[in-house]
Scaffold this motif. Sequence first.
Motif, short mmCIF file in Angstrom:
data_model
loop_
_atom_site.label_atom_id
_atom_site.label_comp_id
_atom_site.label_asym_id
_atom_site.label_seq_id
_atom_site.Cartn_x
_atom_site.Cartn_y
_atom_site.Cartn_z
N GLU A 97 0.84 -1.21 0.00
CA GLU A 97 0.00 0.00 0.00
C GLU A 97 0.87 1.26 0.00
N LYS A 98 1.91 1.26 0.82
CA LYS A 98 2.82 2.41 0.86
C LYS A 98 3.54 2.56 -0.47
N ALA A 99 3.96 1.44 -1.03
CA ALA A 99 4.64 1.48 -2.34
C ALA A 99 3.72 2.12 -3.37
N LEU A 100 2.47 1.69 -3.39
CA LEU A 100 1.51 2.26 -4.35
C LEU A 100 1.35 3.76 -4.12
N ASP A 101 1.28 4.19 -2.87
CA ASP A 101 1.15 5.63 -2.58
C ASP A 101 2.29 6.41 -3.20
N TYR A 102 3.51 5.92 -3.07
CA TYR A 102 4.67 6.64 -3.62
C TYR A 102 4.72 6.55 -5.14
N TYR A 103 4.29 5.42 -5.70
CA TYR A 103 4.22 5.33 -7.17
C TYR A 103 3.23 6.34 -7.72
N LEU A 104 2.11 6.50 -7.02
CA LEU A 104 1.10 7.46 -7.48
C LEU A 104 1.60 8.90 -7.35
N ILE A 105 2.35 9.19 -6.30
CA ILE A 105 2.96 10.53 -6.17
C ILE A 105 3.94 10.75 -7.32
N ALA A 106 4.75 9.75 -7.61
CA ALA A 106 5.69 9.85 -8.73
C ALA A 106 4.95 10.11 -10.03
N ASN A 107 3.85 9.40 -10.22
CA ASN A 107 3.05 9.56 -11.42
C ASN A 107 2.45 10.98 -11.51
N ASP A 108 1.98 11.49 -10.38
CA ASP A 108 1.42 12.85 -10.35
C ASP A 108 2.46 13.89 -10.74
N TYR A 109 3.66 13.78 -10.17
CA TYR A 109 4.72 14.74 -10.53
C TYR A 109 5.04 14.67 -12.01
N LEU A 110 5.11 13.46 -12.54
CA LEU A 110 5.44 13.32 -13.96
C LEU A 110 4.31 13.83 -14.83
N SER A 111 3.08 13.57 -14.43
CA SER A 111 1.91 14.02 -15.20
C SER A 111 1.81 15.54 -15.23
N ASN A 112 2.24 16.19 -14.17
CA ASN A 112 2.16 17.65 -14.09
C ASN A 112 3.42 18.35 -14.57
N SER A 113 4.31 17.59 -15.14
CA SER A 113 5.58 18.13 -15.61
C SER A 113 5.48 18.62 -17.05
N THR A 114 6.21 19.66 -17.35
CA THR A 114 6.30 20.10 -18.75
C THR A 114 7.35 19.27 -19.48
N ALA A 115 8.27 18.67 -18.73
CA ALA A 115 9.28 17.80 -19.33
C ALA A 115 8.64 16.42 -19.55
N ASP A 116 9.23 15.66 -20.45
CA ASP A 116 8.70 14.33 -20.70
C ASP A 116 9.83 13.31 -20.62
N SER A 117 9.51 12.20 -20.02
CA SER A 117 10.43 11.08 -19.94
C SER A 117 9.61 9.81 -20.16
#
Length: 183
Positions: free
Chosen positions: A75-95
């Motif tokens: 559950e904690k792992a998923l929470d951090y993966y989702l935070i990572a996804n949010d940062y990437l989704s809101n980024s102007t850069a792309d990876s």
Amino acid sequence: QRAYLKVFLKKARLERNWKQIVRGYKNYLHRAPIEQRIAYADSMIYTAIESKDTILISSAYLTKGIVHYSRKEYEKALDYYLIANDYLSNSTADSPYLRYKIKYNIGHIKYYLEQFKEALTLLNECLDYFKKHNDKRAYLNTLHYIGLCHNRMFNYGQCSRINLLGIEEGERLENKSMAVYFR
């Protein structure tokens, strides 16, 4: 090793090279006992946030999720993966690689949390990317988890087809390390 890790991190700090500082903490993380890894992951996140580089921040949160995964704290792992996804989704850069790596990890965790349909959707999205970009191990791992999802959803015929495909693709890619998992 510790002496080299210390010098690497000290040099990165003196240069205020955010990527290298994060890398230095990641190097420590990989060589630390499991109970100390969270502290290094937190240092990675703190440094990445200070850098204001959304790709670096996203990657640091992904790493912290992976640390929780290794401790079977899904559950904690998923929470951090989702935070990572949010940062990437809101980024102007792309990876794209990071985007699919995060998506794969979310799918992987969804499998362990028995959310098989969601896992399958995410893993299928990753499959073509890993195949197209010749990431052999990620491609085969994704196939494997797709097969596992079908198995747990009682789609035994589809599971068998995926397993056969995995064996064939492993031979085609000259990577037979996954064959035992497909069998």
